[in-house]
Design a protein around this motif. Structure first.
Motif, PDB file in Angstrom:
ATOM      1  N   SER A   1       0.829  -1.208   0.000  1.00  0.00           N
ATOM      2  CA  SER A   1       0.000   0.000   0.000  1.00  0.00           C
ATOM      3  C   SER A   1       0.860   1.253   0.000  1.00  0.00           C
ATOM      4  O   SER A   1       0.604   2.207  -0.745  1.00  0.00           O
ATOM      5  CB  SER A   1      -0.925   0.006   1.223  1.00  0.00           C
ATOM      6  N   PHE A   2       1.909   1.267   0.815  1.00  0.00           N
ATOM      7  CA  PHE A   2       2.787   2.437   0.860  1.00  0.00           C
ATOM      8  C   PHE A   2       3.674   2.515  -0.384  1.00  0.00           C
ATOM      9  O   PHE A   2       4.012   3.608  -0.839  1.00  0.00           O
ATOM     10  CB  PHE A   2       3.633   2.405   2.130  1.00  0.00           C
TER      11      PHE A   2
ATOM     12  N   LEU B   1       1.640   4.130  -2.965  1.00  0.00           N
ATOM     13  CA  LEU B   1       1.589   5.574  -2.720  1.00  0.00           C
ATOM     14  C   LEU B   1       2.786   6.266  -3.370  1.00  0.00           C
ATOM     15  O   LEU B   1       2.639   7.303  -4.042  1.00  0.00           O
ATOM     16  CB  LEU B   1       1.574   5.836  -1.210  1.00  0.00           C
TER      17      LEU B   1
ATOM     18  N   ASN C   1       2.446   6.150  -7.243  1.00  0.00           N
ATOM     19  CA  ASN C   1       1.478   7.118  -7.769  1.00  0.00           C
ATOM     20  C   ASN C   1       2.008   8.547  -7.741  1.00  0.00           C
ATOM     21  O   ASN C   1       1.502   9.405  -8.466  1.00  0.00           O
ATOM     22  CB  ASN C   1       0.163   7.030  -6.995  1.00  0.00           C
TER      23      ASN C   1
ATOM     24  N   LEU D   1      -2.592  12.560  -6.795  1.00  0.00           N
ATOM     25  CA  LEU D   1      -1.314  12.732  -6.103  1.00  0.00           C
ATOM     26  C   LEU D   1      -0.181  12.968  -7.109  1.00  0.00           C
ATOM     27  O   LEU D   1       0.641  13.880  -6.941  1.00  0.00           O
ATOM     28  CB  LEU D   1      -1.034  11.496  -5.257  1.00  0.00           C
TER      29      LEU D   1
ATOM     30  N   SER E   1      -1.300   7.074   5.783  1.00  0.00           N
ATOM     31  CA  SER E   1      -2.122   6.521   4.698  1.00  0.00           C
ATOM     32  C   SER E   1      -3.225   7.465   4.267  1.00  0.00           C
ATOM     33  O   SER E   1      -3.762   7.335   3.161  1.00  0.00           O
ATOM     34  CB  SER E   1      -2.737   5.185   5.136  1.00  0.00           C
TER      35      SER E   1
ATOM     36  N   GLY F   1      -2.656   9.277   0.884  1.00  0.00           N
ATOM     37  CA  GLY F   1      -3.000   8.656  -0.392  1.00  0.00           C
ATOM     38  C   GLY F   1      -4.449   8.264  -0.515  1.00  0.00           C
ATOM     39  O   GLY F   1      -4.833   7.646  -1.511  1.00  0.00           O
TER      40      GLY F   1
ATOM     41  N   THR G   1      -8.208   2.588   3.181  1.00  0.00           N
ATOM     42  CA  THR G   1      -7.246   3.042   4.192  1.00  0.00           C
ATOM     43  C   THR G   1      -7.436   2.298   5.505  1.00  0.00           C
ATOM     44  O   THR G   1      -6.456   1.972   6.192  1.00  0.00           O
ATOM     45  CB  THR G   1      -7.401   4.562   4.418  1.00  0.00           C
TER      46      THR G   1
END
Length: 545
Positions: free
Chosen positions: A169-170, A173, A176, A224, A416, A419, A430
């Motif tokens: 997930s990170f 981020l 993106n 983002l 989180s 994002g 999230t």
């Protein structure tokens, strides 16, 4: 009075006219009040219409709810509200990109870095405070204690499944932030999915399988990445100097034209809001059961929004500006109502930008630089209900959270939320990241999703409130710095003038006996004009005079 008017001819018409004016104002006081009311009505007509649209939508929804519409009929009923959402989303891309490019290009590099540093610090600190408030409220109210029997089957909810790892997930981020295709970033974002592949065979013939992450493109604008590109591109145009002026003017004109479109769309907001609210009321199935079952969770989340949005953020604004924060917030009424109706920080951005600039007088360079960034990375309201949801699910599964897990919730919710998509139901992903980080099951997310449409409305209001107050704080800091620079420039100019006077006085003091600079000594046998230096001496005397 007549004698005086006879002496001064200009005063003859003056006295009767003044008397007449005083009589007219005395006689027309009710008309003056009416005029004041009309001015107030003209200034706040959009706010009044939007509030009326919310109330009318609630009444219309309650009436249509009793008609037991089919799914197809509900879709037709919600059509005017869907048009509003589509129009607001239509202007997000040009508004974000053009406003950030023009904003970054209009600020010099030093002030850009300073304002950007203050903005990031403000966003990070306020989101961390919001998460801390949420965790504290959840531990005090304990919404999940005693609700262990509550599950998706009793409420008739579908299960929400997610198997995404926290690390991925990170990493998504970060990916993106740097989109591989800028055009594709306007409508797609990067997301990691998992694929099971065969990596080998055992000696007995059975296969060995392994789950590997695979990059995919998902529907939804990568705001983002667009934000980062627009800021860097604006700085690059500023560095070009005269060569970049043409492109900067293009983005400025594009931005102004987009704001004109926004002002037109705002007049459709009351109608769209009425059908958005009405359709949501019609779609609700068993609200009483949901609210009674998850009432403590809803109460803890909304109470966190009230404390953060009504106390913490206004105190921070007052601490920086020493101004009344609620008079500032009163100018954001239209944006708040749009946020309640749309549940989207991104969709509310056009309305918010218009309110901040026109009603609160924030510098366009500041608002158009900070607000798009805030709509993407500053999610105070979302961090609150996500943190409450994490503690709620832990209590629901009878899991005691230790200090390390609580700290992980705070940090993960703060990080989180950067994002998190600024769209309805964007916070559910999230929450899954937070649950994975602290090792909690994600099979109870459907409970959160069931009441997300209630909590997300107040969360969106707090999100845009934090953005607007941040823009107000930065505007105040910028104005203070400008005044300081002007004061320093005036002092430097005064010092230079004093130095010039001193230099001239010393240059003209040629007499040894007399101290007066106006006295010019001549050599014996010399008269004015007999020497080539006489013209210089004359100029020196005139400069002193």
């Amino acid at each position: 009075m007549e004698k005086k008017s006879g002496i001064n001819g200009n005063s003859v018409p003056e006295c009767p006219s003044s008397i007449a004016i005083s009589k007219v104002t005395t006689r027309d006081e009710p008309k003056t009040c009416k005029a004041k009311f009309l001015v107030f009505l003209k200034k706040n007509i959009l706010v009044i219409l939007t509030v009326s649209g919310v109330l009318a939508g609630a009444g219309l929804g309650m009436m249509v709810r009793n008609m037991h519409l089919t799914r197809v009929q509900m879709t037709y009923f919600a059509f005017p509200g869907e048009i509003l959402l589509r129009m607001l989303r239509m202007v997000i891309l040009p508004l974000v990109v053009c406003s950030l490019v023009s904003g970054a290009a209009s600020l010099d590099t030093r002030s850009l870095g300073k304002l950007g540093g203050i903005a990031v610090s403000y966003f990070f600190v306020t989101t961390l405070i919001a998460s801390a408030i949420a965790v504290a409220l959840a531990l005090i109210i304990k919404p999940g204690v005693g609700a262990g029997a509550l599950n998706t089957n009793t409420l008739g909810l579908e299960r929400v499944t997610t198997n995404k790892q926290t690390a991925d997930s990170f990493l998504d981020l970060a990916r993106n932030l740097f989109p591989a295709n800028l055009v594709a970033a306007a409508f797609r974002s990067y997301a990691t999915e998992y694929k099971i592949i065969t990596v080998g065979n055992f000696t007995n013939g059975s296969s060995i399988y392994q789950t590997v992450p695979v990059g995919t493109d998902t529907e939804g604008m990568n705001i983002l990445g667009l934000v980062l590109f627009a800021v860097v591109f604006g700085v690059a145009l500023k560095k070009l100097g005269a060569e970049g002026e043409g492109l900067i003017s293009f983005f400025n004109s594009f931005n102004e034209a987009t704001m004109v479109l926004v002002s037109w769309i705002m007049w459709y907001v009351p109608i769209g809001v009425m059908f958005l609210v009405g359709s949501k009321i019609v779609e609700m199935e068993d609200v009483v059961l949901l609210v009674t079952s998850l009432g403590k969770y809803i109460m803890a989340s909304i109470l966190g929004h009230i404390i953060h949005g009504g106390v913490v953020l206004p105190l921070i604004y007052y601490g920086f500006t020493r101004k009344n924060p609620f008079s500032f917030l009163s100018g954001l009424t239209t944006a708040f109502i749009t946020a309640i109706a749309t549940c989207s920080s991104s969709a509310t951005l056009p309305s918010l930008m218009k309110c901040v600039e026109e009603n609160n007088g924030v510098d366009k360079r500041i608002s158009r630089f900070i607000l798009p960034i805030g709509a993407t990375v500053n999610m105070d309201g979302s961090a609150i209900f996500q943190s409450v949801a994490a503690v709620f699910i832990a209590q629901l599964n009878n899991i005691e959270l230790n200090a390390g897990q609580i700290f992980t919730i705070l940090v993960t919710a703060t990080a989180s939320s950067v994002g998190a998509a600024g769209i309805p139901v964007g916070g559910i992903i999230t929450i899954a990241i937070i649950l994975e980080a602290i090792g909690l099951p994600t099979n109870d997310l459907s409970l959160i999703l069931a009441v997300d449409w209630i909590v997300d409305r107040t969360a969106t209001v707090v999100n845009i409130e934090g953005d607007a107050l941040g823009a107000g704080i930065l505007h105040h800091i910028n104005q203070r710095e400008l005044k300081k620079q002007r004061r320093q420039q005036r002092e430097e100019e005064e010092d230079e003038e004093l130095m010039e006077v001193k230099v001239e006085a010393v240059a003209n003091t040629q007499a040894e006996e007399e101290a007066s600079p106006l006295v010019i000594h001549l050599e014996p046998g010399q008269t004015h004009g007999s020497s080539p230096d006489s013209a210089q001496e004359k100029d020196a005397m005139e400069s002193i005079l």
